[in-house]
Design a protein around this motif. Structure first.
Motif, PDB file in Angstrom:
ATOM      1  N   ALA A  81       0.831  -1.203   0.000  1.00  0.00           N
ATOM      2  CA  ALA A  81       0.000   0.000   0.000  1.00  0.00           C
ATOM      3  C   ALA A  81       0.867   1.256   0.000  1.00  0.00           C
ATOM      4  N   GLY A  82       1.996   1.189   0.706  1.00  0.00           N
ATOM      5  CA  GLY A  82       2.909   2.323   0.744  1.00  0.00           C
ATOM      6  C   GLY A  82       3.477   2.659  -0.618  1.00  0.00           C
ATOM      7  N   VAL A  83       3.729   1.644  -1.431  1.00  0.00           N
ATOM      8  CA  VAL A  83       4.231   1.870  -2.789  1.00  0.00           C
ATOM      9  C   VAL A  83       3.235   2.696  -3.597  1.00  0.00           C
ATOM     10  N   GLY A  84       1.935   2.411  -3.408  1.00  0.00           N
ATOM     11  CA  GLY A  84       0.911   3.161  -4.124  1.00  0.00           C
ATOM     12  C   GLY A  84       0.635   4.524  -3.520  1.00  0.00           C
ATOM     13  N   LEU A  85       0.725   4.628  -2.190  1.00  0.00           N
ATOM     14  CA  LEU A  85       0.468   5.904  -1.532  1.00  0.00           C
ATOM     15  C   LEU A  85       1.548   6.937  -1.817  1.00  0.00           C
ATOM     16  N   VAL A  86       2.784   6.460  -1.994  1.00  0.00           N
ATOM     17  CA  VAL A  86       3.916   7.364  -2.237  1.00  0.00           C
ATOM     18  C   VAL A  86       4.570   6.981  -3.561  1.00  0.00           C
ATOM     19  N   PRO A  87       4.061   7.472  -4.697  1.00  0.00           N
ATOM     20  CA  PRO A  87       4.678   7.173  -5.999  1.00  0.00           C
ATOM     21  C   PRO A  87       6.126   7.633  -6.046  1.00  0.00           C
ATOM     22  N   VAL A  88       6.873   7.080  -6.979  1.00  0.00           N
ATOM     23  CA  VAL A  88       8.308   7.351  -7.043  1.00  0.00           C
ATOM     24  C   VAL A  88       8.594   8.819  -7.330  1.00  0.00           C
ATOM     25  N   ASN A  89       7.691   9.511  -8.008  1.00  0.00           N
ATOM     26  CA  ASN A  89       7.920  10.934  -8.294  1.00  0.00           C
ATOM     27  C   ASN A  89       7.577  11.833  -7.115  1.00  0.00           C
ATOM     28  N   VAL A  90       6.920  11.279  -6.086  1.00  0.00           N
ATOM     29  CA  VAL A  90       6.613  12.047  -4.875  1.00  0.00           C
ATOM     30  C   VAL A  90       7.772  11.962  -3.886  1.00  0.00           C
ATOM     31  N   SER A  91       8.248  10.754  -3.631  1.00  0.00           N
ATOM     32  CA  SER A  91       9.403  10.555  -2.750  1.00  0.00           C
ATOM     33  C   SER A  91      10.083   9.245  -3.126  1.00  0.00           C
ATOM     34  N   THR A  92      11.185   9.352  -3.828  1.00  0.00           N
ATOM     35  CA  THR A  92      11.901   8.146  -4.256  1.00  0.00           C
ATOM     36  C   THR A  92      12.393   7.312  -3.083  1.00  0.00           C
ATOM     37  N   PRO A  93      12.997   7.915  -2.021  1.00  0.00           N
ATOM     38  CA  PRO A  93      13.472   7.096  -0.895  1.00  0.00           C
ATOM     39  C   PRO A  93      12.359   6.309  -0.209  1.00  0.00           C
ATOM     40  N   ILE A  94      11.211   6.966   0.070  1.00  0.00           N
ATOM     41  CA  ILE A  94      10.110   6.262   0.745  1.00  0.00           C
ATOM     42  C   ILE A  94       9.528   5.189  -0.157  1.00  0.00           C
ATOM     43  N   HIS A  95       9.354   5.519  -1.442  1.00  0.00           N
ATOM     44  CA  HIS A  95       8.810   4.555  -2.400  1.00  0.00           C
ATOM     45  C   HIS A  95       9.714   3.325  -2.490  1.00  0.00           C
ATOM     46  N   ASN A  96      11.003   3.545  -2.619  1.00  0.00           N
ATOM     47  CA  ASN A  96      11.940   2.429  -2.731  1.00  0.00           C
ATOM     48  C   ASN A  96      12.024   1.633  -1.431  1.00  0.00           C
ATOM     49  N   PHE A  97      11.927   2.332  -0.292  1.00  0.00           N
ATOM     50  CA  PHE A  97      11.937   1.630   0.998  1.00  0.00           C
ATOM     51  C   PHE A  97      10.780   0.646   1.077  1.00  0.00           C
ATOM     52  N   CYS A  98       9.598   1.086   0.661  1.00  0.00           N
ATOM     53  CA  CYS A  98       8.421   0.210   0.686  1.00  0.00           C
ATOM     54  C   CYS A  98       8.581  -0.962  -0.278  1.00  0.00           C
ATOM     55  N   ALA A  99       9.070  -0.678  -1.491  1.00  0.00           N
ATOM     56  CA  ALA A  99       9.224  -1.727  -2.500  1.00  0.00           C
ATOM     57  C   ALA A  99      10.271  -2.755  -2.080  1.00  0.00           C
ATOM     58  N   VAL A 100      11.433  -2.269  -1.622  1.00  0.00           N
ATOM     59  CA  VAL A 100      12.500  -3.179  -1.201  1.00  0.00           C
ATOM     60  C   VAL A 100      12.087  -3.932   0.059  1.00  0.00           C
ATOM     61  N   GLY A 101      11.432  -3.233   0.990  1.00  0.00           N
ATOM     62  CA  GLY A 101      10.993  -3.882   2.221  1.00  0.00           C
ATOM     63  C   GLY A 101      10.019  -5.016   1.964  1.00  0.00           C
ATOM     64  N   MET A 102       9.116  -4.829   0.991  1.00  0.00           N
ATOM     65  CA  MET A 102       8.170  -5.886   0.645  1.00  0.00           C
ATOM     66  C   MET A 102       8.911  -7.101   0.096  1.00  0.00           C
ATOM     67  N   SER A 103       9.908  -6.873  -0.741  1.00  0.00           N
ATOM     68  CA  SER A 103      10.685  -7.978  -1.315  1.00  0.00           C
ATOM     69  C   SER A 103      11.455  -8.722  -0.229  1.00  0.00           C
ATOM     70  N   ILE A 104      12.042  -7.966   0.703  1.00  0.00           N
ATOM     71  CA  ILE A 104      12.799  -8.596   1.786  1.00  0.00           C
ATOM     72  C   ILE A 104      11.868  -9.407   2.685  1.00  0.00           C
ATOM     73  N   SER A 105      10.684  -8.868   2.961  1.00  0.00           N
ATOM     74  CA  SER A 105       9.715  -9.600   3.784  1.00  0.00           C
ATOM     75  C   SER A 105       9.352 -10.934   3.140  1.00  0.00           C
ATOM     76  N   PHE A 106       9.157 -10.914   1.823  1.00  0.00           N
ATOM     77  CA  PHE A 106       8.825 -12.156   1.127  1.00  0.00           C
ATOM     78  C   PHE A 106       9.992 -13.140   1.184  1.00  0.00           C
ATOM     79  N   LEU A 107      11.209 -12.651   1.014  1.00  0.00           N
ATOM     80  CA  LEU A 107      12.381 -13.529   1.082  1.00  0.00           C
ATOM     81  C   LEU A 107      12.525 -14.152   2.469  1.00  0.00           C
ATOM     82  N   VAL A 108      12.238 -13.367   3.516  1.00  0.00           N
ATOM     83  CA  VAL A 108      12.292 -13.902   4.878  1.00  0.00           C
ATOM     84  C   VAL A 108      11.300 -15.056   5.024  1.00  0.00           C
ATOM     85  N   LEU A 109      10.097 -14.862   4.511  1.00  0.00           N
ATOM     86  CA  LEU A 109       9.082 -15.914   4.568  1.00  0.00           C
ATOM     87  C   LEU A 109       9.511 -17.127   3.754  1.00  0.00           C
ATOM     88  N   LEU A 110      10.072 -16.879   2.584  1.00  0.00           N
ATOM     89  CA  LEU A 110      10.470 -17.962   1.695  1.00  0.00           C
ATOM     90  C   LEU A 110      11.615 -18.780   2.291  1.00  0.00           C
TER      91      LEU A 110
END
Length: 381
Positions: A259-288
């Motif tokens: 949801a954070g990725v959609g709430l904060v598009p990359v053109n609004v705040s690149t650091p926050i957007h990337n944090f949400c995107a990378v964090g989601m990927s890391i969370s999935f890897l932890v589960l996997l």
């Protein structure tokens, strides 16, 4: 968020209740058709209109399906909490219950909205130059909204965890494809998927809205996963009592970050957007990576599938960087497919084990002459 005392819930509602659901769905469809037909009569009076393009029959029909779909979805899902196996939803906290109802209804309504658009676009292209009068316009809008409300009411009245997983995949795939097809920048794919959410148009709005609703929907999904995994722990099929909480928390984290990725598009705040995107990927890897330990008791072939998913993710990453075989968009598409593919398979395994375990438990009770315990599910937030 934990679930307790999940045992031997009936597979489906009794016949009288199923008939009542069918009747209610027909009523919802009839009300939707009648109401939207009246509105269409006012909007289309005194003219002829295209099936699609600008202000058209298709646009009005799609919006009508969206609105009546939300209403029918919320009403049907709210009423279904009294069905056998769904009583646990009564014990959700009010805010969780509200999010649960809202996301399930919104996902169904948006899928209906997209499908309606596709149908009318295809009809317009098939009958190039066709325009229709007010009576045909009224009929088209009424039929589309009536069928949409009927289907959505029935669908939300029989929600299961595998169905939620399939709805999540269909929703994210259809919304993303619709956003891609309507993007104003034809070269968006040369950058990354997040580029779809940077413009001030319908395509970007749909893309970002899909991420936000999809993230909220994942939190609803986590409630059902927690319940099913708790069932497996109670049946002795999973060794770790902490498995339901661990997996559901990871799903909630993934949902919030999505949801954070959609709430904060990359053109609004690149650091926050990337944090949400990378964090989601890391969370999935932890589960996997943690699945063989936390989900001990699942079939060995499931863990083979988990390691296969890890290999595919690493191979996709290598093809992007350092090999440079394809760009970031292709890698994101591959990762998206792997993540949601894994979720679908995971839920299918859990569902199969839950049914098998429940049948084994019932058989054991029958062989000893013991009466089966009453179905009860308590979700404790």
């Amino acid at each position: 968020m934990t679930a307790h005392a999940v045992v031997d819930t009936p597979a489906e509602a009794p016949a009288p209740r199923r008939l009542a659901v069918e009747s209610e769905a027909l009523l919802a469809g009839a009300l939707a058709a009648g109401l939207t037909g009246i509105i269409a009569a006012v909007l289309f009076a005194g003219g002829v209109w295209p099936l699609w393009g600008g202000f058209s029959v298709g646009l009005v029909a799609a919006v009508a399906v969206l609105l009546v779909g939300i209403a029918a979805g919320a009403a049907g899902y709210w009423r279904s909490r009294n069905l056998p196996g769904q009583e646990w939803r009564h014990r959700l906290k009010p805010w969780k219950f509200s999010v649960d109802v809202a996301t399930v209804a919104a996902v169904h309504a948006i899928i209906g909205f997209i499908l309606t658009m596709v149908v009318f676009v295809m009809l317009q292209r098939s009958f190039e130059g066709l325009v229709v009068d007010v009576w045909t316009s009224i009929g088209a809008v009424a039929v589309a909204s009536g069928l949409g409300a009927y289907w959505i009411f029935l669908s939300v009245s029989s929600i299961t965890t595998p169905k939620l997983a399939m709805l999540l995949i269909v929703f994210m795939a259809s919304a993303t494809l619709a956003s891609m097809a309507t993007a104003q920048d034809p070269q968006w794919w040369e950058y990354h998927f997040s580029q779809l959410g940077t413009a001030d148009d319908f395509s970007s709005s749909l893309f970002n809205l899909a991420l936000i609703i999809g993230g909220a929907f994942v939190t609803t999904f986590a409630l059902y996963v927690d319940r099913d995994l708790t069932t497996l722990v109670r049946q002795g099929l999973l060794e770790r009592a902490s498995a339901p909480r661990f997996v559901s928390v990871v799903f909630i984290v993934m949902g919030v970050l999505l949801a954070g990725v959609g709430l904060v598009p990359v053109n609004v705040s690149t650091p926050i957007h990337n944090f949400c995107a990378v964090g989601m990927s890391i969370s999935f890897l932890v589960l996997l990576i943690g699945a063989p330990w936390i989900l001990r008791g699942m079939p060995r072939r499931f863990f083979v599938f988990c390691w296969g998913a890890i290999v595919l993710l690493l191979a996709s990453a290598a093809l992007f960087e350092p090999l440079g075989y394809y760009n970031l968009t292709a890698f994101e598409l591959a990762a998206f497919s792997i993540i949601f593919g894994w979720i679908s398979v995971f839920i299918r395994f859990v569902s199969a084990l839950t049914v098998t375990g429940g049948a084994d438990a019932a058989g054991a009770a029958g062989s000893t002459g013991a009466a089966g315990p009453a179905a009860s599910v308590v979700a404790d937030a």
